[in-house]
Design an enzyme around this catalytic site. Structure first.
Site, PDB file in Angstrom:
ATOM      1  N   HIS A  31      32.920  59.111  39.710  1.00 58.01           N
ATOM      2  CA  HIS A  31      33.079  58.083  38.595  1.00 58.01           C
ATOM      3  C   HIS A  31      32.627  59.038  37.407  1.00 58.01           C
ATOM      4  CE1 HIS A  31      33.204  55.176  41.523  1.00 58.01           C
ATOM      5  NE2 HIS A  31      33.850  54.603  40.910  1.00 58.01           N
ATOM      6  N   PRO A 120      27.158  47.653  44.603  1.00 51.21           N
ATOM      7  CA  PRO A 120      27.862  45.953  44.815  1.00 51.21           C
ATOM      8  C   PRO A 120      27.220  45.409  43.268  1.00 51.21           C
ATOM      9  CG  PRO A 120      26.589  46.580  46.763  1.00 51.21           C
ATOM     10  CD  PRO A 120      26.368  47.672  45.867  1.00 51.21           C
ATOM     11  N   GLY A 161      30.810  45.137  34.459  1.00 50.69           N
ATOM     12  CA  GLY A 161      31.017  44.664  35.806  1.00 50.69           C
ATOM     13  C   GLY A 161      29.702  43.695  36.124  1.00 50.69           C
ATOM     14  N   HIS A 266      37.453  55.982  34.097  1.00 49.97           N
ATOM     15  CA  HIS A 266      36.216  55.295  35.028  1.00 49.97           C
ATOM     16  C   HIS A 266      36.018  55.732  36.399  1.00 49.97           C
ATOM     17  CE1 HIS A 266      34.358  51.854  37.137  1.00 49.97           C
ATOM     18  NE2 HIS A 266      35.259  52.235  38.051  1.00 49.97           N
ATOM     19  N   ARG A 361      10.621  23.497  60.486  1.00 50.73           N
ATOM     20  CA  ARG A 361      10.239  23.766  59.374  1.00 50.73           C
ATOM     21  C   ARG A 361       8.763  23.462  59.012  1.00 50.73           C
ATOM     22  NH1 ARG A 361      12.624  18.998  55.295  1.00 50.73           N
ATOM     23  NH2 ARG A 361      12.176  17.216  57.147  1.00 50.73           N
ATOM     24  N   GLU A 420      20.392  30.699  44.792  1.00 43.55           N
ATOM     25  CA  GLU A 420      20.185  31.328  46.059  1.00 43.55           C
ATOM     26  C   GLU A 420      20.622  32.953  45.817  1.00 43.55           C
ATOM     27  OE1 GLU A 420      22.041  28.783  45.528  1.00 43.55           O
ATOM     28  OE2 GLU A 420      20.667  26.971  46.553  1.00 43.55           O
ATOM     29  N   HIS A 472      16.733  23.185  57.728  1.00 42.04           N
ATOM     30  CA  HIS A 472      18.078  22.334  58.078  1.00 42.04           C
ATOM     31  C   HIS A 472      19.068  23.267  58.679  1.00 42.04           C
ATOM     32  CE1 HIS A 472      15.626  20.562  54.919  1.00 42.04           C
ATOM     33  NE2 HIS A 472      16.401  19.276  55.187  1.00 42.04           N
ATOM     34  N   ASP A 480      23.485  14.618  55.818  1.00 42.14           N
ATOM     35  CA  ASP A 480      24.147  15.379  54.886  1.00 42.14           C
ATOM     36  C   ASP A 480      25.381  16.217  55.124  1.00 42.14           C
ATOM     37  OD1 ASP A 480      22.279  14.891  52.776  1.00 42.14           O
ATOM     38  OD2 ASP A 480      21.403  16.813  53.012  1.00 42.14           O
ATOM     39  N   HIS A 484      26.763  20.634  54.558  1.00 38.97           N
ATOM     40  CA  HIS A 484      25.431  21.155  54.630  1.00 38.97           C
ATOM     41  C   HIS A 484      25.082  21.834  56.084  1.00 38.97           C
ATOM     42  CE1 HIS A 484      25.023  19.300  50.761  1.00 38.97           C
ATOM     43  NE2 HIS A 484      23.591  19.775  50.675  1.00 38.97           N
ATOM     44  N   ARG A 531      15.304  20.468  61.043  1.00 37.53           N
ATOM     45  CA  ARG A 531      14.728  19.440  59.963  1.00 37.53           C
ATOM     46  C   ARG A 531      14.213  18.376  60.958  1.00 37.53           C
ATOM     47  NH1 ARG A 531      17.289  14.424  58.458  1.00 37.53           N
ATOM     48  NH2 ARG A 531      16.040  13.611  56.764  1.00 37.53           N
TER      49      ARG A 531
HETATM   50  C1  LIG Z   1      30.464  43.302  43.605  1.00 38.20           C
HETATM   51  C2  LIG Z   1      31.308  44.267  43.277  1.00 38.20           C
HETATM   52  N1  LIG Z   1      32.630  44.111  42.971  1.00 38.20           N
HETATM   53  C3  LIG Z   1      33.695  45.078  42.795  1.00 38.20           C
HETATM   54  C4  LIG Z   1      33.126  46.400  42.657  1.00 38.20           C
HETATM   55  C5  LIG Z   1      34.264  47.448  42.331  1.00 38.20           C
HETATM   56  N2  LIG Z   1      33.841  48.059  41.077  1.00 38.20           N
HETATM   57  C6  LIG Z   1      33.109  49.006  40.685  1.00 38.20           C
HETATM   58  S1  LIG Z   1      33.109  49.706  39.202  1.00 38.20           S
HETATM   59  C7  LIG Z   1      33.864  48.187  38.820  1.00 38.20           C
HETATM   60  C8  LIG Z   1      34.202  48.167  37.316  1.00 38.20           C
HETATM   61  C9  LIG Z   1      32.947  48.006  36.676  1.00 38.20           C
HETATM   62  O1  LIG Z   1      33.220  48.061  35.225  1.00 38.20           O
HETATM   63  P1  LIG Z   1      32.104  48.480  34.126  1.00 38.20           P
HETATM   64  O2  LIG Z   1      30.677  48.143  34.571  1.00 38.20           O
HETATM   65  O3  LIG Z   1      32.283  48.236  32.975  1.00 38.20           O
HETATM   66  O4  LIG Z   1      31.804  50.036  34.525  1.00 38.20           O
HETATM   67  P2  LIG Z   1      32.530  50.892  33.804  1.00 38.20           P
HETATM   68  O5  LIG Z   1      33.953  51.034  33.791  1.00 38.20           O
HETATM   69  O6  LIG Z   1      32.192  50.907  32.299  1.00 38.20           O
HETATM   70  O7  LIG Z   1      31.664  52.439  34.101  1.00 38.20           O
HETATM   71  C10 LIG Z   1      34.421  47.332  39.990  1.00 38.20           C
HETATM   72  C11 LIG Z   1      35.072  46.418  39.821  1.00 38.20           C
HETATM   73  C12 LIG Z   1      31.999  46.595  42.941  1.00 38.20           C
HETATM   74  N3  LIG Z   1      31.452  47.978  43.001  1.00 38.20           N
HETATM   75  N4  LIG Z   1      31.087  45.657  43.236  1.00 38.20           N
END
Ligand SMILES: Cc1ncc(C[n+]2csc(CCOP(=O)(O)OP(=O)(O)O)c2C)c(N)n1
Ligand SMILES: *[C@@H]1O[C@H](CO)[C@@H](O)[C@H](O)[C@H]1NC(C)=O
Ligand SMILES: *[C@@H]1O[C@H](CO)[C@@H](O)[C@H](O)[C@H]1NC(C)=O
Ligand SMILES: *[C@@H]1O[C@H](CO)[C@@H](O)[C@H](O)[C@H]1NC(C)=O
Ligand SMILES: *[C@@H]1O[C@H](CO)[C@@H](O)[C@H](O)[C@H]1NC(C)=O
Ligand SMILES: CC(=O)N[C@H]1CO[C@H](CO)[C@@H](O)[C@@H]1O
Ligand SMILES: [Mg+2]
Length: 687
Positions: A31, A120, A161, A266, A361, A420, A472, A480, A484, A531
């Site tokens: 990238h 991620p 993102g 990108h 628990r 969470e 639980h 529940d 759950h 539980r």
């Molecule tokens: C949870 C998750 N979903 C999808 C992706 C795939 N992904 C990588 S970069 C991106 C777009 C990110 O956009 P941005 O943060 O604006 O980055 P830029 O293009 O500006 O470098 C995606 C969807 C990922 N890495 N993590």
């Protein structure tokens, strides 16, 4: 201090851009866009503000840097190289290649100087909140007048993102509440993500959102050129001690490319002719690659030197601190070394067979209370289920800003709110602070650990000791109902590499689970806790349960072995009693943690689950996975039901009587086959 330009600032920025470009082009993958757009802020931050010692990446009071938009890692690798971390030009040339230290997204433990694994989207954002919590807590706990030992900043880069992801919103909301003045997020507001312009799906007013979270929000309109503006924004962010700051930085993705400002830069290497014109435009020779001008080398060497001095000063301060506050200093030293306090394990309670039946628990609450007094780095918390999770020990102080009147930063109980996923990712940041400085335990219902699966996966991948107190844990929660009651949850996390799933059956087993969770320093643990009340077994022990599996009821020449976990161990024992009454000998094994049991010797495992008789598993979850240990399975492959626990167990055929009947079926079936019965283990050991 007012901004002072350096005549070589622009050269340094263009060096970062061209190096990142060469890195991605050489790999023919990666990238380039975000690194080229964020080169100016990166240079500005690391040249003017950032404290770290590249010669000692683990220097404890370093500032923390998180690249939450981890796809931009060519930028981080280039920076680490320039600063003098052990990341060479050759390493840059090996970007994204097998066994290199420059993998496709940043991974902690692989590259010196990387604090957390990111990629991620949104996770790094929440990790940074965790790092900032750790800094604030350690500062409040150990700093004394004139001895500011823990007082530095967490800087985070984030993109569109990350800010679209829910996990960053959860974490940002909590960070605002907690008034984390040491947290500075820089938002690469380039209005582009993979699909194109953010106009297609992301048109909210991010600034207003963060203001509503009670963050300080600052703007730099020209992130491509306005170094002074960036400088002032960071200064202002640092000066705000009672709010986290978001700097909204307008940049142009792929700055310098013919395609700058579009999504085509990108995530693809740039075209050859584009690369040529970029290098020419920036005054670099297009025939040369991976070039670092001498001026830039020496600038970055001076930043490294500044960082080394920062550590030296800190060491001197720490020495003086040691003479004045020996106890605290020893505790800091121990924690930095990553050691638990000597003898801590003696605090783990043991239970007698005659002790009352108690929910695991509740046992967990007792154990946490004991551990809280001997393991000061243990920091508990819950996603708004404190009364049912029992994660909070008596007299616990909440981690809260003093102004709220609800606690203070020395507090070791974090109110995560109903978040969470955020909680899991923040806990990753807390655990990533280093050594034994902090050990997070976090509570919610087992079923809702799935909400945080993205964070749990990263705990496992990045070897973080995060302890989930997951209560639980089955249909045994009763009324529940199916929304759950976990069915597939445990199979999912058992399938996750480097994640220890514990399902203790009584008090000794619960102590064992805590013992293993605390001593497994490179592995997260999920403690699945009931539980409903469970009887103490007859022959459990911390030592045996710490093997992940053991025999709870032995019988010579048994016709069947029952194997169960948690609340179903008692049901298996009941079935064994019933079978015995009808003249059938049955053994029972408890398997509280498959992952740990797998690590035992073949002989030991076979002594628990031997050849010679059928093995029947009993667990109130999906039967998926049990074929590794047993021939036939009692379990639930549908959703649960809303009713009192006993009625639900009956409905799904998980009672002593039902299990005894299924046992008889298994025995009869194998008898009819007429050939020797081998444990499923025998097959996996031999093939
Ligand atoms: C949870 C998750 N979903 C999808 C992706 C795939 N992904 C990588 S970069 C991106 C777009 C990110 O956009 P941005 O943060 O604006 O980055 P830029 O293009 O500006 O470098 C995606 C969807 C990922 N890495 N993590
Ligand atoms: C802290 O430093 C100041 C200034 O040097 C000094 O006046 C003060 O006594 C010091 N406080 C302590 C607790 O040492
Ligand atoms: C941490 O950073 C602050 C701000 O840059 C600095 O004043 C302080 O000296 C640093 N801490 C230590 C212990 O050096
Ligand atoms: C728990 O372990 C201790 C020590 O091994 C043992 O004495 C005790 O009987 C065990 N309790 C149960 C319920 O088996
Ligand atoms: C527990 O161990 C004792 C001594 O070894 C044994 O007599 C007893 O049968 C065991 N209990 C069960 C339930 O296996
Ligand atoms: C220590 C603590 O907060 N314990 C609480 C556990 O939950 C019960 C209610 O379920 C409370 O009464 C306790 O105070
Ligand atoms: Mg973007």
């Amino acid at each position: 201090m007012p901004f002072q330009a350096d005549k070589n600032d622009q050269l340094a920025i263009n060096t970062i851009r061209t190096l990142a470009l060469d890195t991605v082009n050489k790999a023919n993958s990666g990238h380039p866009g975000a690194p080229m757009g964020m080169a100016p802020i990166t240079h500005l931050l690391f040249s003017r503000f950032f404290n770290c010692n590249p010669a000692n990446p683990h220097y404890v009071n370093r500032d923390r840097f998180v690249l939450s938009n981890g796809h931009a890692c060519a930028l981080q690798y280039v920076l680490l190289h320039l600063l003098g971390y052990k990341v060479t030009i050759d390493d840059l040339k090996q970007f994204r290649q097998l066994d290199s230290i420059t993998p496709g997204h940043p991974e902690v433990g692989v590259t010196p100087g990387i604090e957390v694994t990111t990629g991620p989207l949104g996770q790094g954002f929440a990790n940074a909140v965790g790092l900032a919590i750790a800094q604030a807590h350690l500062g409040a706990t150990f700093n004394k007048e004139n001895f500011s030992l823990f007082d530095n900043y967490t800087y985070m880069f984030t993109g569109d993102g990350c800010l679209m992801e829910g996990v960053s919103s959860e974490a940002a909301s909590l960070a605002g509440h907690l008034k984390l003045g040491n947290l500075i997020a820089i938002y690469d507001d380039n209005q582009i993500s993979i699909d194109g312009s953010t106009a297609i799906a992301f048109t909210e007013d991010v600034s207003k959102r963060f203001e509503a979270y009670d963050w300080q929000v600052l703007h730099v309109e020209n992130g491509n050129e306005d170094l002074e503006g960036m400088y002032k924004a960071i200064e202002e962010a640092r000066a705000e001690k009672h709010k986290p700051t978001l700097i909204v930085l307008r940049t142009t993705i792929g700055y310098g490319s013919r395609d700058q400002g579009t999504h085509s830069v990108h995530g693809n290497p740039l075209k050859a002719d584009d690369t040529v014109q970029i290098k020419k435009k920036f005054g670099f020779n297009p025939e040369e690659y991976f070039v670092v001008p001498d001026e830039v080398r020496s600038m970055y060497a001076s930043y490294a030197k500044r960082g080394a001095e920062h550590e030296q000063k800190w060491q001197a301060l720490h020495k003086e601190y040691e003479s004045k506050f020996p106890e605290e200093a020893a505790d800091i030293a121990r924690r930095i070394e990553g050691k638990l306090p000597t003898g801590w394990e003696k605090a783990l309670p043991e239970f007698k067979p005659t002790d009352d039946a108690v929910a695991t628990r509740k046992l967990s609450e007792m154990i946490l209370a004991k551990l809280s007094t001997v393991v000061p780095e243990l920091v508990s918390g819950s996603a708004d289920l404190t009364p049912s999770n029992l994660t909070r020990w008596k007299n616990a102080v909440d981690f809260q800003p003093k102004e709220t009147g609800l606690g203070d930063y020395t507090g070791r109980y974090i109110r995560y709110g109903v978040r969470e996923h955020g909680m899991g990712a923040i806990a990753n940041g807390i655990a990533a602070y280093g050594g034994n400085l902090m050990v997070p335990a976090i509570g919610t219902f087992l079923n809702f650990v799935s909400y945080a699966a993205g964070a749990v996966r990263l705990s496992a991948l990045s070897h973080l000791r995060v302890i989930w107190v997951a209560t639980h844990d089955s249909i045994g929660l009763g009324e529940d109902g199916p929304t759950h009651q976990p069915i597939e949850t445990v199979a999912h996390f058992r399938a996750l590499p480097n994640c220890n799933v514990w399902r203790p059956a009584d008090g000794n087993e619960t102590s064992a689970a805590y013992y293993m969770a605390l001593t497994s320093t490179r592995t997260p643990s999920i403690l699945c806790l009931s539980r409903q009340n469970l009887n103490q077994l007859e022959n459990s022990s911390i030592e045996k349960a710490s093997k992940g599996g053991y025999v709870v009821r032995e019988a010579e020449n048994a016709a069947i072995t029952l194997v169960a976990t948690g609340s179903e161990v008692a049901i298996a024992l009941e079935a064994a009693e019933l079978l015995e009454k009808s003249g059938v000998k049955a053994r029972v094994a408890s398997l509280p943690c498959w992952e740990v049991f797998r690590q035992q010797s073949d002989d030991y495992k076979l002594s628990v689950l031997p050849d010679g008789a059928p093995i029947l598993s009993v667990e109130a979850y999906t039967t998926m996975g049990w074929a590794e240990w047993s021939h036939a399975h009692v379990g639930i492959n549908t959703f649960g039901a809303s009713a009192p626990a006993k009625a639900v167990y009956k409905k799904f055929g998980i009672t002593g009587e039902d299990v005894a009947k299924r046992s008889q079926k298994a025995i009869d079936y194998f008898k009819k086959l007429g050939h020797p019965v081998y444990s499923p283990l025998t097959q996996s050991i031999n093939i």
